[in-house]
Design a protein around this motif. Sequence first.
Motif, PDB file in Angstrom:
ATOM      1  N   ASP A  77       0.830  -1.209   0.000  1.00  0.00           N
ATOM      2  CA  ASP A  77       0.000   0.000   0.000  1.00  0.00           C
ATOM      3  C   ASP A  77       0.863   1.256   0.000  1.00  0.00           C
ATOM      4  N   TRP A  78       1.942   1.236   0.782  1.00  0.00           N
ATOM      5  CA  TRP A  78       2.877   2.375   0.804  1.00  0.00           C
ATOM      6  C   TRP A  78       3.476   2.590  -0.580  1.00  0.00           C
ATOM      7  N   GLU A  79       3.978   1.519  -1.178  1.00  0.00           N
ATOM      8  CA  GLU A  79       4.642   1.627  -2.478  1.00  0.00           C
ATOM      9  C   GLU A  79       3.679   2.085  -3.570  1.00  0.00           C
ATOM     10  N   LYS A  80       2.446   1.568  -3.557  1.00  0.00           N
ATOM     11  CA  LYS A  80       1.496   1.960  -4.600  1.00  0.00           C
ATOM     12  C   LYS A  80       1.083   3.418  -4.432  1.00  0.00           C
ATOM     13  N   THR A  81       0.918   3.860  -3.184  1.00  0.00           N
ATOM     14  CA  THR A  81       0.553   5.258  -2.948  1.00  0.00           C
ATOM     15  C   THR A  81       1.598   6.192  -3.516  1.00  0.00           C
ATOM     16  N   LEU A  82       2.867   5.919  -3.249  1.00  0.00           N
ATOM     17  CA  LEU A  82       3.927   6.779  -3.774  1.00  0.00           C
ATOM     18  C   LEU A  82       4.066   6.635  -5.282  1.00  0.00           C
ATOM     19  N   ALA A  83       3.844   5.419  -5.797  1.00  0.00           N
ATOM     20  CA  ALA A  83       3.986   5.197  -7.239  1.00  0.00           C
ATOM     21  C   ALA A  83       2.946   5.985  -8.026  1.00  0.00           C
ATOM     22  N   VAL A  84       1.683   5.929  -7.596  1.00  0.00           N
ATOM     23  CA  VAL A  84       0.607   6.586  -8.345  1.00  0.00           C
ATOM     24  C   VAL A  84       0.576   8.089  -8.080  1.00  0.00           C
ATOM     25  N   ASN A  85       0.747   8.478  -6.812  1.00  0.00           N
ATOM     26  CA  ASN A  85       0.529   9.880  -6.423  1.00  0.00           C
ATOM     27  C   ASN A  85       1.752  10.773  -6.610  1.00  0.00           C
ATOM     28  N   LEU A  86       2.942  10.190  -6.668  1.00  0.00           N
ATOM     29  CA  LEU A  86       4.155  11.010  -6.759  1.00  0.00           C
ATOM     30  C   LEU A  86       5.049  10.612  -7.932  1.00  0.00           C
ATOM     31  N   SER A  87       5.372   9.338  -8.032  1.00  0.00           N
ATOM     32  CA  SER A  87       6.294   8.922  -9.099  1.00  0.00           C
ATOM     33  C   SER A  87       5.655   9.048 -10.480  1.00  0.00           C
ATOM     34  N   ALA A  88       4.402   8.631 -10.618  1.00  0.00           N
ATOM     35  CA  ALA A  88       3.755   8.710 -11.928  1.00  0.00           C
ATOM     36  C   ALA A  88       3.692  10.142 -12.456  1.00  0.00           C
ATOM     37  N   PRO A  89       3.280  11.124 -11.640  1.00  0.00           N
ATOM     38  CA  PRO A  89       3.333  12.500 -12.160  1.00  0.00           C
ATOM     39  C   PRO A  89       4.734  12.897 -12.619  1.00  0.00           C
ATOM     40  N   PHE A  90       5.768  12.494 -11.878  1.00  0.00           N
ATOM     41  CA  PHE A  90       7.124  12.866 -12.295  1.00  0.00           C
ATOM     42  C   PHE A  90       7.479  12.225 -13.634  1.00  0.00           C
ATOM     43  N   TYR A  91       7.206  10.938 -13.787  1.00  0.00           N
ATOM     44  CA  TYR A  91       7.578  10.258 -15.028  1.00  0.00           C
ATOM     45  C   TYR A  91       6.749  10.754 -16.210  1.00  0.00           C
ATOM     46  N   LEU A  92       5.500  11.094 -15.974  1.00  0.00           N
ATOM     47  CA  LEU A  92       4.687  11.696 -17.036  1.00  0.00           C
ATOM     48  C   LEU A  92       5.243  13.060 -17.428  1.00  0.00           C
ATOM     49  N   ILE A  93       5.582  13.862 -16.430  1.00  0.00           N
ATOM     50  CA  ILE A  93       6.171  15.181 -16.695  1.00  0.00           C
ATOM     51  C   ILE A  93       7.482  15.035 -17.454  1.00  0.00           C
ATOM     52  N   GLN A  94       8.307  14.120 -17.003  1.00  0.00           N
ATOM     53  CA  GLN A  94       9.615  13.904 -17.637  1.00  0.00           C
ATOM     54  C   GLN A  94       9.453  13.611 -19.128  1.00  0.00           C
ATOM     55  N   ALA A  95       8.475  12.766 -19.460  1.00  0.00           N
ATOM     56  CA  ALA A  95       8.245  12.420 -20.861  1.00  0.00           C
ATOM     57  C   ALA A  95       7.589  13.556 -21.633  1.00  0.00           C
ATOM     58  N   ALA A  96       6.789  14.360 -20.930  1.00  0.00           N
ATOM     59  CA  ALA A  96       6.028  15.416 -21.610  1.00  0.00           C
ATOM     60  C   ALA A  96       6.822  16.693 -21.825  1.00  0.00           C
ATOM     61  N   ILE A  97       7.856  16.933 -21.050  1.00  0.00           N
ATOM     62  CA  ILE A  97       8.570  18.210 -21.088  1.00  0.00           C
ATOM     63  C   ILE A  97       8.993  18.633 -22.499  1.00  0.00           C
ATOM     64  N   PRO A  98       9.613  17.786 -23.299  1.00  0.00           N
ATOM     65  CA  PRO A  98      10.020  18.258 -24.641  1.00  0.00           C
ATOM     66  C   PRO A  98       8.840  18.758 -25.471  1.00  0.00           C
ATOM     67  N   HIS A  99       7.709  18.086 -25.378  1.00  0.00           N
ATOM     68  CA  HIS A  99       6.526  18.477 -26.155  1.00  0.00           C
ATOM     69  C   HIS A  99       5.890  19.747 -25.589  1.00  0.00           C
ATOM     70  N   LEU A 100       5.869  19.864 -24.267  1.00  0.00           N
ATOM     71  CA  LEU A 100       5.282  21.048 -23.639  1.00  0.00           C
ATOM     72  C   LEU A 100       6.148  22.288 -23.879  1.00  0.00           C
ATOM     73  N   LEU A 101       7.447  22.116 -23.921  1.00  0.00           N
ATOM     74  CA  LEU A 101       8.330  23.240 -24.237  1.00  0.00           C
ATOM     75  C   LEU A 101       8.073  23.737 -25.661  1.00  0.00           C
ATOM     76  N   GLU A 102       7.874  22.808 -26.561  1.00  0.00           N
ATOM     77  CA  GLU A 102       7.619  23.175 -27.957  1.00  0.00           C
ATOM     78  C   GLU A 102       6.291  23.917 -28.095  1.00  0.00           C
ATOM     79  N   ALA A 103       5.329  23.565 -27.227  1.00  0.00           N
ATOM     80  CA  ALA A 103       3.985  24.134 -27.339  1.00  0.00           C
ATOM     81  C   ALA A 103       3.726  25.290 -26.386  1.00  0.00           C
ATOM     82  N   ASN A 104       4.760  25.698 -25.609  1.00  0.00           N
ATOM     83  CA  ASN A 104       4.514  26.685 -24.536  1.00  0.00           C
ATOM     84  C   ASN A 104       3.388  26.188 -23.623  1.00  0.00           C
ATOM     85  N   GLY A 105       3.510  24.941 -23.196  1.00  0.00           N
ATOM     86  CA  GLY A 105       2.426  24.264 -22.504  1.00  0.00           C
ATOM     87  C   GLY A 105       2.466  24.364 -20.995  1.00  0.00           C
TER      88      GLY A 105
END
Length: 253
Positions: A109-137
């Motif tokens: 439960d501890w690991e899933k909470t951190l994975a979904v609520n904290l790590s997933a946003p970071f990894y999504l952001i990490q992947a999205a940054i190049p595209h968001l920079l291009e789009a002023n997103g």
Amino acid sequence: MPQPGDMHGRAALVTGAAGGLGRATAIQLAKAGADLCLVDLNADGLDAVAAEVRALGVRALPHAADLSRREACPAAVAAAVEAFGRLDALCNVAAVLFTDHAADMPSADWEKTLAVNLSAPFYLIQAAIPHLLEANGAVVNVTSCAAHRAQAYSAAYCAAKAGLSHMTKALAMEYMNRPIRFNAIAPGGMMTNIAMKMKLPADIDRSLFGRVAPLRGMVDVEEVAEMTAFLATPAASSFHGACINIDKGITAD
């Protein structure tokens, strides 16, 4: 409540989109004209929301994924970019909540909470940054009033949401001179699936848990969705590094 800016010709990715705040946010962005990549574990719920937003005249890509798995995060971003050719906004809404005595909380439960609520946003952001920079997103992270006010029997959730709030500010500082915005919303208790499915231990001290009870009642999901969508659009160009509390005063003391 501020109205979302024009998102016609733009694309957004919304997690937790099969219901609750994620669904409401997706609908607000669709009304503003955004094409939507809808991400959630609940495939059937995603199909229903996709039909709702398509009825508003925008394109929708339902993308079922388990965001507790690291590899699912860049895959979701890649799917959005492949479908729409761009990405202008990322709304990290998905969350899980497990309550327990700290001494008894299962490690899963501890690991899933951190994975979904904290790590997933970071990894999504990490992947999205190049595209968001291009789009002023923009990135909008949904944290919680639990990030700012301790909540008994919710150590994992509080830790993850506090981390997400501070990560938002850290990223805002890192990208202060680049064309991308990072903001957060910290709602109070809302009538969502998370709240309705919450199971407290039978032997809790009610006086401790009651310290976070909203004196003015539950927060309106639609109000939070409107602000989340607003921050994701060009209308919120002056917002960067903000964490906006929408909690009916629970964190005012």
